[in-house]
Design a protein around this motif. Structure first.
Motif, mmCIF file in Angstrom:
data_model
loop_
_atom_site.group_PDB
_atom_site.id
_atom_site.type_symbol
_atom_site.label_atom_id
_atom_site.label_comp_id
_atom_site.label_asym_id
_atom_site.label_seq_id
_atom_site.Cartn_x
_atom_site.Cartn_y
_atom_site.Cartn_z
ATOM 1 N N LEU A 43 -33.894 8.753 -42.916
ATOM 2 C CA LEU A 43 -35.030 9.035 -42.036
ATOM 3 C C LEU A 43 -34.730 8.583 -40.612
ATOM 4 O O LEU A 43 -35.037 9.287 -39.642
ATOM 5 N N GLU A 44 -34.140 7.403 -40.497
ATOM 6 C CA GLU A 44 -33.769 6.896 -39.179
ATOM 7 C C GLU A 44 -32.817 7.867 -38.480
ATOM 8 O O GLU A 44 -32.966 8.149 -37.286
ATOM 9 N N GLN A 45 -31.848 8.391 -39.225
ATOM 10 C CA GLN A 45 -30.861 9.301 -38.651
ATOM 11 C C GLN A 45 -31.499 10.635 -38.256
ATOM 12 O O GLN A 45 -31.218 11.181 -37.186
ATOM 13 N N LEU A 46 -32.364 11.156 -39.128
ATOM 14 C CA LEU A 46 -33.031 12.426 -38.835
ATOM 15 C C LEU A 46 -33.906 12.315 -37.588
ATOM 16 O O LEU A 46 -33.853 13.171 -36.693
ATOM 17 N N ASP A 102 -33.748 10.161 -35.208
ATOM 18 C CA ASP A 102 -32.937 9.922 -34.015
ATOM 19 C C ASP A 102 -32.498 11.245 -33.384
ATOM 20 O O ASP A 102 -32.426 11.359 -32.165
ATOM 21 N N GLU A 103 -32.227 12.244 -34.217
ATOM 22 C CA GLU A 103 -31.838 13.563 -33.719
ATOM 23 C C GLU A 103 -32.973 14.231 -32.940
ATOM 24 O O GLU A 103 -32.735 15.137 -32.139
ATOM 25 N N HIS A 104 -34.207 13.763 -33.201
ATOM 26 C CA HIS A 104 -35.379 14.317 -32.511
ATOM 27 C C HIS A 104 -35.900 13.335 -31.451
ATOM 28 O O HIS A 104 -37.057 13.402 -31.041
ATOM 29 N N ASP A 105 -35.045 12.419 -31.042
ATOM 30 C CA ASP A 105 -35.367 11.453 -29.978
ATOM 31 C C ASP A 105 -36.550 10.559 -30.343
ATOM 32 O O ASP A 105 -37.396 10.249 -29.505
ATOM 33 N N ILE A 106 -36.611 10.170 -31.601
ATOM 34 C CA ILE A 106 -37.658 9.272 -32.090
ATOM 35 C C ILE A 106 -36.991 8.043 -32.692
ATOM 36 O O ILE A 106 -36.116 8.166 -33.554
ATOM 37 N N GLY A 110 -33.318 1.795 -31.361
ATOM 38 C CA GLY A 110 -32.694 3.105 -31.488
ATOM 39 C C GLY A 110 -31.222 3.007 -31.820
ATOM 40 O O GLY A 110 -30.592 1.973 -31.634
ATOM 41 N N MET A 111 -30.670 4.112 -32.303
ATOM 42 C CA MET A 111 -29.274 4.134 -32.726
ATOM 43 C C MET A 111 -28.312 4.352 -31.563
ATOM 44 O O MET A 111 -27.121 4.127 -31.692
ATOM 45 N N ASN A 112 -28.860 4.805 -30.425
ATOM 46 C CA ASN A 112 -28.016 5.100 -29.264
ATOM 47 C C ASN A 112 -28.621 4.463 -28.021
ATOM 48 O O ASN A 112 -29.679 4.874 -27.559
ATOM 49 N N ASP A 113 -27.952 3.462 -27.484
ATOM 50 C CA ASP A 113 -28.474 2.752 -26.311
ATOM 51 C C ASP A 113 -28.530 3.638 -25.071
ATOM 52 O O ASP A 113 -29.250 3.330 -24.113
ATOM 53 N N GLN A 114 -27.770 4.735 -25.074
ATOM 54 C CA GLN A 114 -27.715 5.612 -23.905
ATOM 55 C C GLN A 114 -28.796 6.692 -23.936
ATOM 56 O O GLN A 114 -28.980 7.406 -22.962
ATOM 57 N N LYS A 115 -29.492 6.800 -25.047
ATOM 58 C CA LYS A 115 -30.469 7.876 -25.201
ATOM 59 C C LYS A 115 -31.852 7.449 -24.730
ATOM 60 O O LYS A 115 -32.252 6.309 -24.895
#
Length: 226
Positions: free
Chosen positions: A65-68, A70-74, A84-89
């Motif tokens: 769920l976390e990965q999914l 994250d793909e939607h910027d949540i 978040g999984m990406n510090d640059q996002k």
């Protein structure tokens, strides 16, 4: 690790006089895949005094769920402090695992339990709430979008309305059983039902009304749903 840290914090000399000469017994598991790793972490930690939420945060489903999302910027915060999984996002929304469980519980027909029984969402109710029969994994981003859209609708409503999280759970439930009603109409219907519902001579707050099964039944009758 926590015990070692606390012992070292007692005296700065402990790390050189004791810990540097100590041994720690460890267990090493040769896991064949990531799913096995997650299961080992989950079931090993279940032997300790760890909350159900923290325990389930290690499950494969919650990680997916976390990965999914994250793909939607949540940001799907499985643990306190997650950024978040990406510090640059740049993320649009952040929601905790516990909040998402409450949202699903409400949508699936139990808005009256979403608040006062949230401690059981990741316990005795977990397998039902997150089962394939009740929960469509791929709809998670859309569900969270709806949650924040409803919060925005309430924020823009009249200042006289009491804006509490329980009402958002009810609106999610109402929109699910009456998709013909938009969010603003659901808000109006809910507020109307809260004004009408007086189960006893004692005046109850909106929060107290909404945790009662009788209120949900009354609301259903107003909405003309079973």
């Amino acid at each position: 690790m926590r015990t070692l840290h606390n012992f070292n914090a007692l005296d700065e000399a402990n790390i050189t006089e004791y810990l540097s000469k100590s041994e720690v017994l460890v267990r090493i598991f040769n896991a064949s895949d990531s799913d096995a790793v997650n299961k080992i972490a989950e079931y090993t930690n279940s032997q300790n005094s760890i909350s159900n939420v923290d325990l389930k945060s290690l499950s494969t489903l919650q990680i997916q769920l976390e990965q999914l999302l994250d793909e939607h910027d949540i940001i799907y915060s499985r643990k306190n402090g997650d950024t978040g999984m990406n510090d640059q996002k740049e993320y649009r929304y952040k929601i905790s695992m516990e909040q998402f469980g409450q949202i699903l519980f409400a949508i699936q027909g139990s808005p009256e339990k979403s608040s006062n029984q949230k401690q059981h969402i990741f316990g005795k109710y977990y397998d039902d709430i997150f089962s394939e029969s009740n929960f469509n994994f791929s709809e998670s981003p859309e569900i969270i979008e709806s949650y924040f859209a409803i919060k925005k609708s309430y924020d823009s409503s009249a200042d006289t309305l009491q804006k509490i999280e329980q009402k958002v759970f009810y609106i999610l439930y109402m929109h699910n059983v009456r998709p013909d009603l938009n969010y603003q109409q659901c808000i109006e219907e809910l507020e109307h039902a809260l004004r009408l519902f007086e189960p006893s001579k004692t005046t109850l707050t909106d929060a107290r009304k909404m945790i009662q099964v009788r209120f949900k039944e009354f609301l259903n009758s107003e909405l003309q749903v079973d």
